[in-house]
Scaffold this active site. Structure first.
Site, PDB file in Angstrom:
ATOM      1  N   LYS A 168       0.848  -1.197   0.000  1.00  0.00           N
ATOM      2  CA  LYS A 168       0.000   0.000   0.000  1.00  0.00           C
ATOM      3  C   LYS A 168       0.885   1.250   0.000  1.00  0.00           C
ATOM      4  O   LYS A 168       1.524   1.581   0.993  1.00  0.00           O
ATOM      5  CB  LYS A 168      -0.904   0.052   1.235  1.00  0.00           C
ATOM      6  CG  LYS A 168      -1.936   1.173   1.100  1.00  0.00           C
ATOM      7  CD  LYS A 168      -2.398   1.768   2.411  1.00  0.00           C
ATOM      8  CE  LYS A 168      -1.578   2.941   2.887  1.00  0.00           C
ATOM      9  NZ  LYS A 168      -1.625   4.145   2.040  1.00  0.00           N
TER      10      LYS A 168
ATOM     11  N   GLY B  81       7.700   5.316   7.595  1.00  0.00           N
ATOM     12  CA  GLY B  81       6.859   6.499   7.717  1.00  0.00           C
ATOM     13  C   GLY B  81       7.109   7.182   9.051  1.00  0.00           C
ATOM     14  O   GLY B  81       8.171   7.023   9.651  1.00  0.00           O
ATOM     15  N   SER B  82       6.105   7.900   9.518  1.00  0.00           N
ATOM     16  CA  SER B  82       6.320   8.727  10.711  1.00  0.00           C
ATOM     17  C   SER B  82       6.265   7.890  11.990  1.00  0.00           C
ATOM     18  O   SER B  82       5.648   6.811  12.018  1.00  0.00           O
ATOM     19  CB  SER B  82       5.265   9.824  10.761  1.00  0.00           C
ATOM     20  OG  SER B  82       4.002   9.230  10.921  1.00  0.00           O
ATOM     21  N   THR B  83       6.863   8.407  13.039  1.00  0.00           N
ATOM     22  CA  THR B  83       6.907   7.676  14.314  1.00  0.00           C
ATOM     23  C   THR B  83       5.504   7.458  14.891  1.00  0.00           C
ATOM     24  O   THR B  83       5.188   6.338  15.307  1.00  0.00           O
ATOM     25  CB  THR B  83       7.846   8.403  15.296  1.00  0.00           C
ATOM     26  OG1 THR B  83       9.134   8.482  14.670  1.00  0.00           O
ATOM     27  CG2 THR B  83       7.974   7.652  16.611  1.00  0.00           C
TER      28      THR B  83
ATOM     29  N   THR C 104       2.633   7.063  13.390  1.00  0.00           N
ATOM     30  CA  THR C 104       1.965   5.981  12.648  1.00  0.00           C
ATOM     31  C   THR C 104       2.615   4.647  12.991  1.00  0.00           C
ATOM     32  O   THR C 104       1.921   3.636  13.173  1.00  0.00           O
ATOM     33  CB  THR C 104       2.017   6.240  11.123  1.00  0.00           C
ATOM     34  OG1 THR C 104       1.486   7.527  10.865  1.00  0.00           O
ATOM     35  CG2 THR C 104       1.214   5.209  10.349  1.00  0.00           C
ATOM     36  N   GLY C 105       3.919   4.630  13.126  1.00  0.00           N
ATOM     37  CA  GLY C 105       4.620   3.395  13.506  1.00  0.00           C
ATOM     38  C   GLY C 105       4.153   2.888  14.865  1.00  0.00           C
ATOM     39  O   GLY C 105       3.964   1.680  15.059  1.00  0.00           O
TER      40      GLY C 105
ATOM     41  N   GLU D 276      10.674   1.539  10.054  1.00  0.00           N
ATOM     42  CA  GLU D 276      11.691   2.565   9.767  1.00  0.00           C
ATOM     43  C   GLU D 276      10.986   3.899   9.918  1.00  0.00           C
ATOM     44  O   GLU D 276      10.163   4.276   9.074  1.00  0.00           O
ATOM     45  CB  GLU D 276      12.239   2.402   8.345  1.00  0.00           C
ATOM     46  CG  GLU D 276      13.007   1.113   8.113  1.00  0.00           C
ATOM     47  CD  GLU D 276      14.369   1.078   8.785  1.00  0.00           C
ATOM     48  OE1 GLU D 276      14.777   2.077   9.425  1.00  0.00           O
ATOM     49  OE2 GLU D 276      15.036   0.033   8.690  1.00  0.00           O
TER      50      GLU D 276
ATOM     51  N   CYS E 144      14.507  10.570   5.260  1.00  0.00           N
ATOM     52  CA  CYS E 144      14.482  10.165   6.670  1.00  0.00           C
ATOM     53  C   CYS E 144      15.832  10.397   7.320  1.00  0.00           C
ATOM     54  O   CYS E 144      15.918  10.976   8.395  1.00  0.00           O
ATOM     55  CB  CYS E 144      14.069   8.714   6.786  1.00  0.00           C
ATOM     56  SG  CYS E 144      15.028   7.618   5.743  1.00  0.00           S
TER      57      CYS E 144
ATOM     58  N   GLU F  22      11.569  17.060  13.965  1.00  0.00           N
ATOM     59  CA  GLU F  22      11.955  16.715  12.591  1.00  0.00           C
ATOM     60  C   GLU F  22      11.231  17.650  11.621  1.00  0.00           C
ATOM     61  O   GLU F  22      10.003  17.634  11.545  1.00  0.00           O
ATOM     62  CB  GLU F  22      11.566  15.267  12.288  1.00  0.00           C
ATOM     63  CG  GLU F  22      11.997  14.834  10.901  1.00  0.00           C
ATOM     64  CD  GLU F  22      11.448  13.466  10.483  1.00  0.00           C
ATOM     65  OE1 GLU F  22      10.354  13.083  10.907  1.00  0.00           O
ATOM     66  OE2 GLU F  22      12.144  12.787   9.711  1.00  0.00           O
TER      67      GLU F  22
HETATM   68  P1  NAD Z   1       3.004   8.645   7.457  1.00  0.00           P
HETATM   69  O1  NAD Z   1       3.297   7.890   8.690  1.00  0.00           O
HETATM   70  O2  NAD Z   1       2.015   9.746   7.525  1.00  0.00           O
HETATM   71  O3  NAD Z   1       2.458   7.660   6.321  1.00  0.00           O
HETATM   72  C1  NAD Z   1       3.183   6.543   5.862  1.00  0.00           C
HETATM   73  C2  NAD Z   1       2.224   5.498   5.321  1.00  0.00           C
HETATM   74  O4  NAD Z   1       1.420   4.984   6.377  1.00  0.00           O
HETATM   75  C3  NAD Z   1       1.250   6.005   4.260  1.00  0.00           C
HETATM   76  O5  NAD Z   1       1.116   5.013   3.271  1.00  0.00           O
HETATM   77  C4  NAD Z   1      -0.038   6.160   5.052  1.00  0.00           C
HETATM   78  O6  NAD Z   1      -1.206   6.075   4.250  1.00  0.00           O
HETATM   79  C5  NAD Z   1       0.043   4.982   6.005  1.00  0.00           C
HETATM   80  N1  NAD Z   1      -0.749   5.097   7.229  1.00  0.00           N
HETATM   81  C6  NAD Z   1      -1.215   6.227   7.837  1.00  0.00           C
HETATM   82  N2  NAD Z   1      -1.876   5.908   8.970  1.00  0.00           N
HETATM   83  C7  NAD Z   1      -1.825   4.549   9.090  1.00  0.00           C
HETATM   84  C8  NAD Z   1      -2.299   3.622  10.068  1.00  0.00           C
HETATM   85  N3  NAD Z   1      -2.969   4.025  11.137  1.00  0.00           N
HETATM   86  N4  NAD Z   1      -2.038   2.308   9.892  1.00  0.00           N
HETATM   87  C9  NAD Z   1      -1.344   1.883   8.820  1.00  0.00           C
HETATM   88  N5  NAD Z   1      -0.880   2.710   7.854  1.00  0.00           N
HETATM   89  C10 NAD Z   1      -1.113   4.031   7.992  1.00  0.00           C
HETATM   90  O7  NAD Z   1       4.416   9.151   6.932  1.00  0.00           O
HETATM   91  P2  NAD Z   1       4.720  10.119   5.706  1.00  0.00           P
HETATM   92  O8  NAD Z   1       4.264  11.495   6.076  1.00  0.00           O
HETATM   93  O9  NAD Z   1       4.230   9.505   4.447  1.00  0.00           O
HETATM   94  O10 NAD Z   1       6.328  10.067   5.657  1.00  0.00           O
HETATM   95  C11 NAD Z   1       7.139  10.969   6.347  1.00  0.00           C
HETATM   96  C12 NAD Z   1       7.767  10.335   7.564  1.00  0.00           C
HETATM   97  O11 NAD Z   1       8.388   9.108   7.213  1.00  0.00           O
HETATM   98  C13 NAD Z   1       8.882  11.160   8.190  1.00  0.00           C
HETATM   99  O12 NAD Z   1       8.755  11.162   9.593  1.00  0.00           O
HETATM  100  C14 NAD Z   1      10.158  10.433   7.820  1.00  0.00           C
HETATM  101  O13 NAD Z   1      11.242  10.628   8.683  1.00  0.00           O
HETATM  102  C15 NAD Z   1       9.690   9.033   7.797  1.00  0.00           C
HETATM  103  N6  NAD Z   1      10.559   8.212   6.942  1.00  0.00           N
HETATM  104  C16 NAD Z   1      11.396   7.319   7.536  1.00  0.00           C
HETATM  105  C17 NAD Z   1      12.267   6.555   6.768  1.00  0.00           C
HETATM  106  C18 NAD Z   1      13.217   5.559   7.400  1.00  0.00           C
HETATM  107  O14 NAD Z   1      13.782   4.738   6.685  1.00  0.00           O
HETATM  108  N7  NAD Z   1      13.416   5.578   8.690  1.00  0.00           N
HETATM  109  C19 NAD Z   1      12.259   6.702   5.373  1.00  0.00           C
HETATM  110  C20 NAD Z   1      11.378   7.623   4.803  1.00  0.00           C
HETATM  111  C21 NAD Z   1      10.518   8.368   5.606  1.00  0.00           C
END
Ligand code: NAD
Length: 471
Positions: A170, A221-223, A225-226, A243, A277, A374
């Protein structure tokens, strides 16, 4: 870019049950195209298709999987320009950087194809032989962000498929088209159902995380959401690779050759308009070189040509979306209000598209939002220090721990400082470089698990010990 895309489930192209949603071009703020909007029932359908495909894919030979990944890399190469253009249109980055992203996707695919899955002989005595084998997990769910959308999808799906898993991916709802195209191309090579794609917003990701048919989630993605994913994954004890966000510090030591290093420092902070990131996000510079380095970085910032990524000569594209643009704007305004000096940039460029000038902020320190949070965008805070011990303490005084860097001429001293950084990677005279053969991951709040190299590959496997009695 073609104007119609479909979900791909079990090898079939399908419309989204919930119709479509709009994806914007960040350079114009206009609708780029409509993307299929999947329903939770279609997530279920995709998981079932992946489970069905797993029945045979798990027993495919190493040679077969290696050949499949190499054939996929050939497809990506043959469609490199098309993929790069899609990335620029939906993500915003300059076309050359999008080409670099496609090149990275090909390189990672080929490297992953070449890896061997080891069988470890732990004991071979008169009494027994103990062998550690690695088996695939089942269906892997991949959830990706919008900054390096194709590259990160490749990082997730290639090791999964190489080790005999099947996948539901996704992509971010802001940059879905490159991944839809990637999955189309992969389906020209792989058996139906080995890779499936569902597109939609966070709710679709959440349906995947809660689905009991998915054995592992790999998420970038973001912390926050993780953290949400980790909570939801607990119910059926899914394996996780997370990540997450970073707020990487760089420390410029007193003996650094700043004339030589300034371009690399600039590049590692502003790569992908700072939306990386493991980009350099806080720069600590020794008193003795502070003013000179600030001037050099400001000069490099002013030399960027800001504009739409498809325009010739553009070196700096827009921020990917309005929320991120507004966050960067708010952090810079907060710094300005608190007495920081905006040496370059500090403002929007033009009145259409999310263009923000590359920004250097000086006379700023810890405790300011731009340093502590960040920014994930084109604004670098440069912080003065006079004592290296103090710089190390401040670099580590942050909940994130993705990467960090030390810049200096005495490599032994730089190594000593680097080894004290609380980060998954510590670079010396470099930052943000990731490589397919070098394990990468975060500590503290930046994530759990490792990607790349053999360590990363094995995260997609379950070990099974074979204990053969010789008695
Ligand atoms: P985000 O967390 O908003 O979204 C990432 C993904 O998660 C999207 O596909 C989104 O639709 C999905 N998502 C949102 N809510 C969800 C949920 N409740 N359950 C499951 N999936 C869900 O992040 P973003 O804004 O797309 O990316 C930016 C962030 O990602 C920054 O904080 C950046 O540092 C981080 N990032 C980290 C790395 C790494 O390798 N550590 C790499 C790239 C980006």
């Amino acid at each position: 870019m073609k104007d119609q895309f479909s979900l791909i489930i079990g090898g079939q192209a399908l419309a989204g049950d919930r119709g479509t949603f709009k994806v914007l071009n960040p350079a114009t703020e206009e609708v780029l195209a409509e993307c299929p909007f999947a329903s939770p029932e279609q997530v279920d359908q995709a998981v079932k298709a992946a489970e069905e495909a797993f029945k045979s894919w798990q027993y495919s030979s190493d040679d077969e999987r290696t050949a499949a990944l190499n054939a996929i890399a050939d497809k990506f190469e043959a469609h490199a320009e098309e993929l790069a253009e899609i990335i620029t249109l939906e993500q915003g980055k300059p076309l050359d950087l999008a080409r670099f992203e496609v090149g990275g996707a090909v390189a990672w695919t080929r490297y992953t194809a070449s890896l061997e899955i080891p069988v470890e002989v732990i004991e071979d005595s008169d009494v027994r032989r103990a062998e550690l084998h690695r088996k695939p997990l089942g269906v892997v769910g991949s959830i990706t962000p919008w900054n390096w959308p194709l590259m990160i999808a490749i990082w997730h799906v290639m090791p999964a498929i190489r080790t005999g898993n099947t996948v539901v991916v996704k992509p971010s709802s802001m940059t879905p088209f490159n991944t839809l195209r990637m999955v189309e191309l992969m389906n020209e090579v792989l058996p139906a159902g080995v890779i499936n794609i569902v597109t939609g917003e966070g709710g679709i990701g959440s349906s995947m995380v809660k689905h009991e048919g998915i054995r592992k989630i790999v998420f970038t993605g973001s912390t926050p959401t993780g953290q949400n994913i980790m909570r939801n994954a607990a119910d059926n004890l899914k394996r996780l690779t997370l990540e997450l966000g970073g707020n990487d510090a760089g420390i410029v030591l007193p003996d650094a050759d700043i004339d030589k290093l300034a371009p690399a420092i600039f590049q590692s902070a502003f790569i992908n308009m700072g939306q990386t990131c493991a980009a350099l996000k806080r720069l600590y510079v020794h008193d003795s070189q502070y003013d000179a380095l600030v001037d050099k970085l400001a000069e490099l910032a002013r030399a960027q040509k800001v504009g739409p990524g498809l325009d010739a000569g553009v070196t700096f594209g827009p921020v990917q979306n309005r929320d991120q643009f507004e966050l960067v704007e708010a952090l810079v305004e907060d710094a300005r209000r608190n007495g920081a000096r905006i040496v370059a940039g500090g403002e929007r460029v033009g009145d259409r598209g999310y263009f923000y000038a590359p920004t250097i902020v000086a006379d700023i320190t810890d405790g300011t939002r731009l340093v502590d949070e960040e920014q994930f965008g084109p604004a670098l805070p440069v912080i003065r220090y006079s004592d290296v011990e103090d710089a190390i303490r401040r670099a580590n005084d942050n909940p994130n721990g993705l990467g960090g860097s030390v810049w200096g001429s005495d490599i032994e001293q730089a190594k000593q400082v680097a080894s004290r950084l609380e980060s998954g990677t510590a670079w010396i005279n470099n930052h943000a470089e990731v490589l397919p053969h070098c394990p990468f991951g975060g500590c503290k709040m930046s994530g759990i698990g490792t990607e790349f190299g053999l360590d990363g590959l094995l995260e997609y496997t379950q070990s099974q010990l074979l204990n053969i009695s010789k008695g």
